[in-house]
Design a protein around this motif. Structure first.
Motif, PDB file in Angstrom:
ATOM      1  N   VAL A 199       0.851  -1.201   0.000  1.00 48.73           N
ATOM      2  CA  VAL A 199       0.000   0.000   0.000  1.00 48.73           C
ATOM      3  C   VAL A 199       0.884   1.248   0.000  1.00 48.73           C
ATOM      4  CG1 VAL A 199      -1.573   1.359   1.452  1.00 48.73           C
ATOM      5  CG2 VAL A 199      -2.055  -1.046   0.996  1.00 48.73           C
ATOM      6  N   SER A 246       0.746   3.803  -3.156  1.00 48.13           N
ATOM      7  CA  SER A 246       0.268   5.170  -2.908  1.00 48.13           C
ATOM      8  C   SER A 246       1.396   6.182  -3.107  1.00 48.13           C
ATOM      9  CB  SER A 246      -0.355   5.295  -1.520  1.00 48.13           C
ATOM     10  OG  SER A 246       0.578   4.994  -0.522  1.00 48.13           O
ATOM     11  N   TYR A 268      -8.430  -3.617   1.233  1.00 45.15           N
ATOM     12  CA  TYR A 268      -7.324  -2.971   0.541  1.00 45.15           C
ATOM     13  C   TYR A 268      -7.651  -1.514   0.227  1.00 45.15           C
ATOM     14  CZ  TYR A 268      -4.223  -1.829  -3.356  1.00 45.15           C
ATOM     15  OH  TYR A 268      -3.327  -1.208  -4.203  1.00 45.15           O
ATOM     16  N   MET A 314      -5.716   1.912   1.314  1.00 48.14           N
ATOM     17  CA  MET A 314      -5.261   2.907   0.338  1.00 48.14           C
ATOM     18  C   MET A 314      -5.871   4.279   0.629  1.00 48.14           C
ATOM     19  SD  MET A 314      -3.079   1.742  -1.983  1.00 48.14           S
ATOM     20  CE  MET A 314      -3.304   2.631  -3.506  1.00 48.14           C
TER      21      MET A 314
END
Length: 178
Positions: free
Chosen positions: A29, A33, A166, A170
Motif C-alpha cells: 500500500v 500510494s 485494501y 489505500m
C-alpha cells in the motif's frame, strides 16, 4: 544430542505469519500510494511549467481543406483501477485477522511468496533508485491477493471484502499524505 529441522522456528508460530502478511500488504500500500503521489506531483510540476501538453487531435491538409482527427485516449484498464483502489468497494472490509485468513486460503506457496515479497520490500524501502523494483514487487503482492480475483468475470464475496479492506488501507494512506 543435537537435533536439526528443515523448517524455520517462525513456522511454528501462526501469529508471526499474520504479522508478516499484514506487513507485506501495508508495504505494498505504501509503495503504490507513493507511486501515485509521485505521478501526481510530476503532472502538477509539468502543468505549472507549461510542459504538460497532450495531443488532442491531428490535423491533415488535404488540398485547401483541413481534416481534423481527434485522438481518443484509452481509458485506464479495470485491473489498474483495482490496483490503484479507484473502483468502488461494494462490500464490508475484512478485519486484519479475516484478511489474513483470506490470504491463507490460497495455499502455503502463495502465502510464502507474499511474505517473502513483503520482506524484500522492507529490505529495499530506503534504497535509492529502486522505485521500479519496489513498484513491481508491490504490484505482484496486490495482484496476487486482490486484483486477479476482483478482475475475474464474477468475483466472489470473499474477493470483494478483500478489495474493500485494501481500498480502506489505500484511502487511509491517501488521507495521511494529503
Amino acid at each position: 544430542m543435537r537435533f536439526t529441522c528443515k523448517f524455520s522456528v517462525k513456522d511454528l508460530f501462526p501469529e508471526n505469519e499474520v504479522k508478516r502478511i499484514l506487513k507485506a500488504i501495508n508495504a505494498s500500500v505504501n509503495v503504490i500510494s507513493d507511486r501515485e503521489k509521485r505521478r501526481t506531483e510530476k503532472e502538477a510540476k509539468a502543468k505549472s511549467n507549461g510542459t504538460n501538453k497532450t495531443l488532442a487531435a491531428r490535423i491533415y491538409k488535404t488540398g485547401n481543406a483541413e481534416l481534423r482527427i481527434d485522438i481518443n485516449r484509452k481509458p485506464k484498464p479495470k485491473r489498474a483501477k483495482y490496483r490503484d483502489a479507484e473502483m468502488p468497494a461494494k462490500a464490508i472490509p475484512y478485519s486484519e485477522e479475516e484478511f489474513c485468513d483470506y490470504v491463507k486460503r490460497f495455499g502455503e506457496e502463495t502465502v510464502d511468496a507474499v511474505m517473502e515479497a513483503g520482506e524484500l520490500l522492507e529490505k529495499i524501502k530506503d534504497k535509492p533508485k529502486k522505485d521500479t523494483l519496489r513498484d513491481s514487487v508491490a504490484d505482484y503482492i496486490v495482484d496476487e491477493i486482490i486484483v486477479n480475483r476482483m478482475a475475474a468475470k464474477h468475483p466472489d464475496e470473499m474477493a470483494k471484502r478483500a478489495y474493500a479492506y485494501y481500498k480502506h488501507l489505500m484511502d487511509r494512506k491517501a488521507e495521511e499524505q494529503g
